[in-house]
Motif scaffolding. Structure first.
Motif, PDB file in Angstrom:
ATOM      1  N   LEU A 139       0.863  -1.187   0.000  1.00 56.68           N
ATOM      2  CA  LEU A 139       0.000   0.000   0.000  1.00 56.68           C
ATOM      3  C   LEU A 139       0.898   1.235   0.000  1.00 56.68           C
ATOM      4  O   LEU A 139       1.490   1.571   1.027  1.00 56.68           O
ATOM      5  N   PRO A 140       1.018   1.922  -1.121  1.00 51.58           N
ATOM      6  CA  PRO A 140       1.866   3.121  -1.159  1.00 51.58           C
ATOM      7  C   PRO A 140       1.426   4.132  -0.101  1.00 51.58           C
ATOM      8  O   PRO A 140       0.231   4.358   0.104  1.00 51.58           O
ATOM      9  N   ARG A 141       2.384   4.730   0.576  1.00 53.08           N
ATOM     10  CA  ARG A 141       2.063   5.692   1.628  1.00 53.08           C
ATOM     11  C   ARG A 141       1.367   6.923   1.071  1.00 53.08           C
ATOM     12  O   ARG A 141       0.659   7.633   1.796  1.00 53.08           O
ATOM     13  N   ASP A 142       1.532   7.185  -0.236  1.00 56.92           N
ATOM     14  CA  ASP A 142       0.890   8.336  -0.876  1.00 56.92           C
ATOM     15  C   ASP A 142      -0.475   7.982  -1.460  1.00 56.92           C
ATOM     16  O   ASP A 142      -1.040   8.772  -2.235  1.00 56.92           O
ATOM     17  N   SER A 143      -1.026   6.825  -1.109  1.00 54.07           N
ATOM     18  CA  SER A 143      -2.336   6.418  -1.637  1.00 54.07           C
ATOM     19  C   SER A 143      -3.425   7.395  -1.188  1.00 54.07           C
ATOM     20  O   SER A 143      -3.474   7.829  -0.032  1.00 54.07           O
ATOM     21  N   ASP A 144      -4.310   7.747  -2.125  1.00 50.24           N
ATOM     22  CA  ASP A 144      -5.409   8.666  -1.839  1.00 50.24           C
ATOM     23  C   ASP A 144      -6.565   7.876  -1.206  1.00 50.24           C
ATOM     24  O   ASP A 144      -7.153   7.008  -1.850  1.00 50.24           O
ATOM     25  N   VAL A 145      -6.876   8.197   0.068  1.00 47.47           N
ATOM     26  CA  VAL A 145      -7.917   7.458   0.785  1.00 47.47           C
ATOM     27  C   VAL A 145      -8.818   8.438   1.537  1.00 47.47           C
ATOM     28  O   VAL A 145      -8.466   9.601   1.752  1.00 47.47           O
ATOM     29  N   GLU A 146      -9.987   7.940   1.955  1.00 46.44           N
ATOM     30  CA  GLU A 146     -10.928   8.727   2.754  1.00 46.44           C
ATOM     31  C   GLU A 146     -10.843   8.284   4.208  1.00 46.44           C
ATOM     32  O   GLU A 146     -10.827   7.087   4.507  1.00 46.44           O
ATOM     33  N   ILE A 147     -10.801   9.258   5.113  1.00 49.20           N
ATOM     34  CA  ILE A 147     -10.828   8.958   6.539  1.00 49.20           C
ATOM     35  C   ILE A 147     -12.293   8.750   6.948  1.00 49.20           C
ATOM     36  O   ILE A 147     -13.098   9.687   6.884  1.00 49.20           O
ATOM     37  N   PRO A 148     -12.681   7.553   7.366  1.00 49.99           N
ATOM     38  CA  PRO A 148     -14.084   7.299   7.726  1.00 49.99           C
ATOM     39  C   PRO A 148     -14.370   7.711   9.169  1.00 49.99           C
ATOM     40  O   PRO A 148     -13.488   8.224   9.869  1.00 49.99           O
ATOM     41  N   ASP A 162       5.339 -19.618  -3.966  1.00 50.70           N
ATOM     42  CA  ASP A 162       4.015 -20.059  -3.535  1.00 50.70           C
ATOM     43  C   ASP A 162       3.139 -18.841  -3.258  1.00 50.70           C
ATOM     44  O   ASP A 162       2.761 -18.554  -2.129  1.00 50.70           O
ATOM     45  N   GLY A 163       2.788 -18.101  -4.261  1.00 50.38           N
ATOM     46  CA  GLY A 163       1.964 -16.909  -4.102  1.00 50.38           C
ATOM     47  C   GLY A 163       2.431 -15.795  -5.024  1.00 50.38           C
ATOM     48  O   GLY A 163       3.321 -15.964  -5.866  1.00 50.38           O
ATOM     49  N   VAL A 164       1.813 -14.626  -4.825  1.00 48.43           N
ATOM     50  CA  VAL A 164       2.129 -13.471  -5.679  1.00 48.43           C
ATOM     51  C   VAL A 164       2.347 -12.247  -4.803  1.00 48.43           C
ATOM     52  O   VAL A 164       1.878 -12.168  -3.666  1.00 48.43           O
ATOM     53  N   SER A 165       3.052 -11.284  -5.352  1.00 52.61           N
ATOM     54  CA  SER A 165       3.241  -9.987  -4.702  1.00 52.61           C
ATOM     55  C   SER A 165       2.975  -8.894  -5.726  1.00 52.61           C
ATOM     56  O   SER A 165       3.341  -9.026  -6.899  1.00 52.61           O
ATOM     57  N   LEU A 166       2.337  -7.831  -5.279  1.00 52.11           N
ATOM     58  CA  LEU A 166       1.988  -6.741  -6.194  1.00 52.11           C
ATOM     59  C   LEU A 166       1.740  -5.468  -5.406  1.00 52.11           C
ATOM     60  O   LEU A 166       1.538  -5.504  -4.189  1.00 52.11           O
ATOM     61  N   ASN A 167       1.776  -4.349  -6.106  1.00 54.11           N
ATOM     62  CA  ASN A 167       1.329  -3.085  -5.548  1.00 54.11           C
ATOM     63  C   ASN A 167      -0.181  -2.973  -5.736  1.00 54.11           C
ATOM     64  O   ASN A 167      -0.765  -3.584  -6.643  1.00 54.11           O
ATOM     65  N   MET A 168      -0.805  -2.224  -4.855  1.00 50.66           N
ATOM     66  CA  MET A 168      -2.230  -1.971  -5.027  1.00 50.66           C
ATOM     67  C   MET A 168      -2.445  -1.350  -6.411  1.00 50.66           C
ATOM     68  O   MET A 168      -1.731  -0.407  -6.795  1.00 50.66           O
ATOM     69  N   PRO A 169      -3.390  -1.868  -7.207  1.00 50.25           N
ATOM     70  CA  PRO A 169      -3.603  -1.337  -8.567  1.00 50.25           C
ATOM     71  C   PRO A 169      -3.915   0.170  -8.547  1.00 50.25           C
ATOM     72  O   PRO A 169      -4.735   0.635  -7.753  1.00 50.25           O
ATOM     73  N   ILE A 170      -3.220   0.913  -9.391  1.00 53.57           N
ATOM     74  CA  ILE A 170      -3.349   2.383  -9.451  1.00 53.57           C
ATOM     75  C   ILE A 170      -3.968   2.779 -10.794  1.00 53.57           C
ATOM     76  O   ILE A 170      -3.589   2.270 -11.852  1.00 53.57           O
ATOM     77  N   SER A 171      -4.916   3.728 -10.715  1.00 46.89           N
ATOM     78  CA  SER A 171      -5.554   4.215 -11.943  1.00 46.89           C
ATOM     79  C   SER A 171      -5.086   5.614 -12.337  1.00 46.89           C
ATOM     80  O   SER A 171      -5.305   6.053 -13.474  1.00 46.89           O
ATOM     81  N   ASN A 220      -1.540  12.580  -5.000  1.00 43.02           N
ATOM     82  CA  ASN A 220      -1.817  11.301  -4.355  1.00 43.02           C
ATOM     83  C   ASN A 220      -2.112  10.233  -5.403  1.00 43.02           C
ATOM     84  O   ASN A 220      -2.659  10.523  -6.479  1.00 43.02           O
ATOM     85  N   LEU A 221      -1.817   8.999  -5.098  1.00 46.92           N
ATOM     86  CA  LEU A 221      -2.039   7.876  -6.009  1.00 46.92           C
ATOM     87  C   LEU A 221      -3.455   7.341  -5.812  1.00 46.92           C
ATOM     88  O   LEU A 221      -3.851   6.979  -4.693  1.00 46.92           O
ATOM     89  N   VAL A 222      -4.218   7.289  -6.874  1.00 47.81           N
ATOM     90  CA  VAL A 222      -5.611   6.858  -6.822  1.00 47.81           C
ATOM     91  C   VAL A 222      -5.695   5.375  -7.174  1.00 47.81           C
ATOM     92  O   VAL A 222      -5.154   4.939  -8.192  1.00 47.81           O
ATOM     93  N   TRP A 223      -6.393   4.605  -6.343  1.00 46.29           N
ATOM     94  CA  TRP A 223      -6.531   3.174  -6.588  1.00 46.29           C
ATOM     95  C   TRP A 223      -7.541   2.900  -7.702  1.00 46.29           C
ATOM     96  O   TRP A 223      -8.512   3.649  -7.901  1.00 46.29           O
ATOM     97  N   ASP A 224      -7.316   1.798  -8.409  1.00 46.10           N
ATOM     98  CA  ASP A 224      -8.254   1.347  -9.434  1.00 46.10           C
ATOM     99  C   ASP A 224      -9.367   0.562  -8.722  1.00 46.10           C
ATOM    100  O   ASP A 224      -9.164  -0.578  -8.291  1.00 46.10           O
ATOM    101  N   LYS A 225     -10.536   1.176  -8.573  1.00 43.36           N
ATOM    102  CA  LYS A 225     -11.608   0.595  -7.773  1.00 43.36           C
ATOM    103  C   LYS A 225     -12.051  -0.769  -8.286  1.00 43.36           C
ATOM    104  O   LYS A 225     -12.298  -1.701  -7.486  1.00 43.36           O
ATOM    105  N   ALA A 226     -12.175  -0.937  -9.569  1.00 42.82           N
ATOM    106  CA  ALA A 226     -12.643  -2.212 -10.131  1.00 42.82           C
ATOM    107  C   ALA A 226     -11.657  -3.340  -9.814  1.00 42.82           C
ATOM    108  O   ALA A 226     -12.061  -4.437  -9.389  1.00 42.82           O
TER     109      ALA A 226
END
Length: 441
Positions: A217-226, A400-409, A415-421
């Motif tokens: 999870l990139p530290r610069d990810s654009d998120v909402e504080i709930p 035995d598995g995969v590694s990836l960054n959270m998909p970015i759109s 800020n980095l916006v996640w690909d919601k789909a």
């Protein structure tokens, strides 16, 4: 002439040979001769009182047959009740051996021959002793290690949580805490002297039967504080629709708000939380004797202290911290840094979760002692859960598995916006313990 004068004959010199008290010239000695004029009456031997029969001599109590005082045999013709003192050839305390009376039996100087050692029994007793020592050591190690862990995160304070999935999920955080570090250590590790704590890296590890998945999870990810409940105040704060960088949630109210924010923005429930600071990270690497890593392309960064050449090399604690913190040396900045973090943690787990470390107390104790006191976890996380976490990371490095960054759109205000789909698909596959097919940056 008297009868005495007629007794005997004269020898060649005229001397009289009376035949008594002298030897003869024959080769065999003569028996005793009697004087003819002496009539000896037969002499009766005094009778000794009869002795009671002696029972056969058995072995002494606790000893071996044949040892002790042997029974003496009677002289032939002496009759019952008379002990002639005749010895059968045995020496008191020893049996007559095959070599003759008084000979030492085989088996060592002065030692009787004993039965052959029962090696099966000795091996069984030795095995039981070894297992007992290992069991006691293992139990002692468990309680010692369990007492070192800092269980400070209370996930029960997290509200409005998503449903539980089929996989076990961990939120792993590397903080930039300088807690317990001296000024010399801060200078050596290029950490600076900033107060407080911020997240330097964040990733979700999903341990699934279909295969493990590590998502950075990139530290610069654009998120909402709930909406959330304060971890210290217990007060509920309503949602205001604020959008911030992901690491701001941690800075605002610590691990509980960070978990709440990740769950709200992904829809994935977090089962356990684990956090380690700069000093603990470097100490674990040094306790392991370094971590071997293959760096594809060399890079240098003055802020983190990184200075690496391409190729395989073993990184110590200081170099490892520089490797996972560097971002200004890359065009992709934080995205490349998260890739390096995944690569390094997988290599670290691969070397730590080995029989040579886990089963060797001379390696296990230093490694655990170096990191446990700086490791912060949730209150429900036990040593077994921590072990599962490390083995899951090791499995990823082993394929035995995969590694990836959270998909970015894209980006929004830097800020980095996640690909919601893609995020929704990724979360669904993890929740249902399905093989992950989503690709990230």
């Amino acid at each position: 002439m008297s009868d005495w004068d007629g007794y005997g004959e004269r020898d060649a010199r005229g001397r009289r040979d009376d035949g008594y008290g002298r030897g003869s010239g024959q080769g065999q000695p003569e028996g005793a001769q009697r004087m003819r004029h002496v009539q000896r009456q037969p002499q009766q031997r005094p009778q000794r009182p009869a002795r009671p029969p002696v029972p056969p001599q058995g072995p002494p109590q606790g000893g071996r047959p044949g040892y002790g005082v042997p029974q003496q045999a009677q002289a032939p013709g002496s009759g019952s009740g008379f002990d002639s003192g005749y010895n059968t050839g045995q020496v008191y305390g020893r049996p007559a051996g095959p070599g003759g009376p008084g000979q030492r039996p085989p088996g060592g100087p002065g030692r009787p021959q004993g039965p052959a050692p029962d090696w099966r029994k000795r091996i069984k007793i030795g095995s039981i002793a070894v297992v007992s020592v290992l069991l006691v050591t293992g139990i002692g190690t468990y309680f010692w290690a369990d007492s070192q862990v800092r269980r400070e995160v209370d996930l029960s304070k997290v509200i409005e949580r998503p449903k539980e999935g089929d996989c076990t999920t961990y939120l792993i955080v590397g903080s930039d805490s300088r807690e317990g570090m001296s000024d010399e250590e801060k200078k050596k590790l290029h950490t600076g002297s900033a107060e407080g704590k911020r997240t330097d890296s964040m990733m979700i590890l999903a341990k699934c039967s279909s295969g493990n998945t590590m998502i950075s999870l990139p530290r610069d990810s654009d998120v909402e504080i709930p909406s959330f409940v304060g971890s210290q105040s217990g007060k509920k704060f309503p949602s205001q629709g604020r959008r911030v960088k992901l690491n701001a949630a941690y800075a605002e109210d610590g691990p509980e708000l960070l978990v709440r924010t990740v769950e709200f923005n992904t829809g994935l429930r977090i089962d356990h939380y684990a956090e380690i600071g700069f000093a603990g990270f470097a100490n674990i690497v040094d306790a392991l004797g370094g971590v071997e890593l293959d760096i594809e392309q060399g890079f240098k960064d003055e802020k983190s202290g990184a200075d690496f050449k391409a190729g395989k090399q073993t990184l110590n604690g200081e170099q490892s911290l520089a490797f996972v913190r560097t971002r200004y040396a890359f065009a992709e900045s934080d995205l490349q840094r998260t890739k390096n973090q995944q690569k390094f943690l997988s290599a670290l787990a691969s070397q730590a979760a080995t029989p040579g470390t886990v089963l060797n107390p001379f390696s296990l104790y230093p490694v655990m002692g170096a990191g446990l006191d700086t490791l912060i976890v949730d209150k429900d996380m036990g040593l077994w859960d921590m072990g599962q976490m490390f083995f899951a990371m090791k499995g990823i490095s082993g394929g035995d598995g995969v590694s990836l960054n959270m998909p970015i759109s894209g980006q929004r205000g830097g800020n980095l916006v996640w690909d919601k789909a893609k995020v929704q698909q990724l979360v669904k596959e993890i929740q249902n313990d399905q093989k992950v097919t989503v690709k990230g940056q």
